[in-house]
Scaffold this motif. Structure first.
Motif, PDB file in Angstrom:
ATOM      1  N   VAL A 147       0.814  -1.222   0.000  1.00  0.00           N
ATOM      2  CA  VAL A 147       0.000   0.000   0.000  1.00  0.00           C
ATOM      3  C   VAL A 147       0.848   1.272   0.000  1.00  0.00           C
ATOM      4  CG1 VAL A 147      -1.891  -1.200   1.152  1.00  0.00           C
ATOM      5  CG2 VAL A 147      -0.266   0.134   2.533  1.00  0.00           C
ATOM      6  N   LEU A 148       2.150   1.151   0.261  1.00  0.00           N
ATOM      7  CA  LEU A 148       3.037   2.316   0.252  1.00  0.00           C
ATOM      8  C   LEU A 148       3.403   2.684  -1.186  1.00  0.00           C
ATOM      9  CD1 LEU A 148       4.738   4.297   2.018  1.00  0.00           C
ATOM     10  CD2 LEU A 148       6.605   2.622   1.885  1.00  0.00           C
ATOM     11  N   LYS A 149       3.371   3.972  -1.469  1.00  0.00           N
ATOM     12  CA  LYS A 149       3.744   4.448  -2.802  1.00  0.00           C
ATOM     13  C   LYS A 149       5.255   4.345  -3.008  1.00  0.00           C
ATOM     14  CE  LYS A 149       0.197   8.066  -3.418  1.00  0.00           C
ATOM     15  NZ  LYS A 149       0.014   9.535  -3.596  1.00  0.00           N
ATOM     16  N   PRO A 150       5.699   4.090  -4.240  1.00  0.00           N
ATOM     17  CA  PRO A 150       7.129   4.234  -4.526  1.00  0.00           C
ATOM     18  C   PRO A 150       7.587   5.642  -4.175  1.00  0.00           C
ATOM     19  CG  PRO A 150       6.009   3.130  -6.341  1.00  0.00           C
ATOM     20  CD  PRO A 150       4.932   3.620  -5.408  1.00  0.00           C
ATOM     21  N   GLY A 151       8.709   5.738  -3.467  1.00  0.00           N
ATOM     22  CA  GLY A 151       9.196   7.030  -3.006  1.00  0.00           C
ATOM     23  C   GLY A 151       8.654   7.428  -1.652  1.00  0.00           C
ATOM     24  N   GLY A 152       7.670   6.669  -1.146  1.00  0.00           N
ATOM     25  CA  GLY A 152       7.118   6.955   0.168  1.00  0.00           C
ATOM     26  C   GLY A 152       7.925   6.318   1.280  1.00  0.00           C
TER      27      GLY A 152
END
Length: 238
Positions: A147-152
């Motif tokens: 669920v985490l965005k790339p770059g997050g």
């Protein structure tokens, strides 16, 4: 502790010896806290924050753009901590969602091993002192990664014994008192060792093991009642 009692306690302990960085209020002492052996000066009389909450708060304030970013950030907070909840909800730069399987204060009731969110949904994920309760922690970590965005980034604090090389589990211990004695709480299923960070890396996270108290003066560590040497696991999705 009820909202009616907290102001009374905070007033009684008012002073200038220790400061809670979350609300900036100072006290002559903090409250003791612990399940077996109580830690002195652990619980803030005002926000009810513990050492780990204040550590994360200082890191977010001083080392990230979490509070200052002009771009609105989507945040999910698993098992939200009460000491941060109201402040995070009021942050205009946050689209803030809370989730927990049982907590009455959570926005979304959900199992951490089966989160009802799309892939790559959130800029920031908080999941603190949860994984030690989860039998299939690998599946939970995979969901946090999904669920985490790339770059997050995410912060996934756990009770950790850094003197242990490997994590300890023993499901044959069923007596609650014995489990509390061995694992710290009866509902903990493991004691994480130093291999915790590698577990997160095996999922795909880029993990920074941040000893944030080592960047602070001894005076500040004492002032904010932090646990010297506690490692903050800050996890990124590349």
């Amino acid at each position: 502790m009820s909202y009616l009692v907290r102001p009374v306690i905070a007033f009684y302990y008012k002073g200038n010896r220790f400061t809670d960085p979350i609300d900036g209020k100072s006290f002559r002492k903090f409250l003791p806290y612990g399940y077996d052996k109580q830690r002195e000066n652990a619980l803030s009389p005002s926000t009810l924050s513990l050492e780990r909450h204040r550590l994360m708060w200082l890191f977010l304030k001083d080392e990230t753009h979490f509070f200052t970013s002009e771009k609105k950030q989507k945040v999910v907070h698993i098992a939200p901590e009460q000491c941060c909840l109201d402040i995070f909800r009021k942050q205009k730069n946050l689209n803030y969602t809370t989730s927990d399987l049982e907590s009455p204060i959570a926005d979304v009731k959900a199992d951490i091993c089966n989160l009802p969110f799309d892939d790559n949904s959130f800029d920031v994920v908080f999941c603190n002192h949860v994984l030690e309760h989860i039998t299939n922690d690998i599946k939970a970590m995979q969901e946090l990664y999904r669920v985490l965005k790339p770059g997050g980034f995410g912060i996934f604090q756990i009770p950790q014994d850094i003197s242990r090389k490997t994590t300890f589990e023993d499901n044959s211990i069923t007596d609650k008192k014995e489990r509390a004695k061995i694992f710290g709480q009866y509902d903990h299923v493991r004691i994480y060792g130093r291999d915790y960070f590698q577990k997160l890396r095996s999922i795909g996270f880029i993990v920074e093991e941040i000893d944030y108290t080592n960047t602070l003066s001894d005076d500040d560590t004492d002032k904010y009642c932090l646990a010297k040497g506690e490692i903050l696991p800050v996890c990124f999705k590349g």
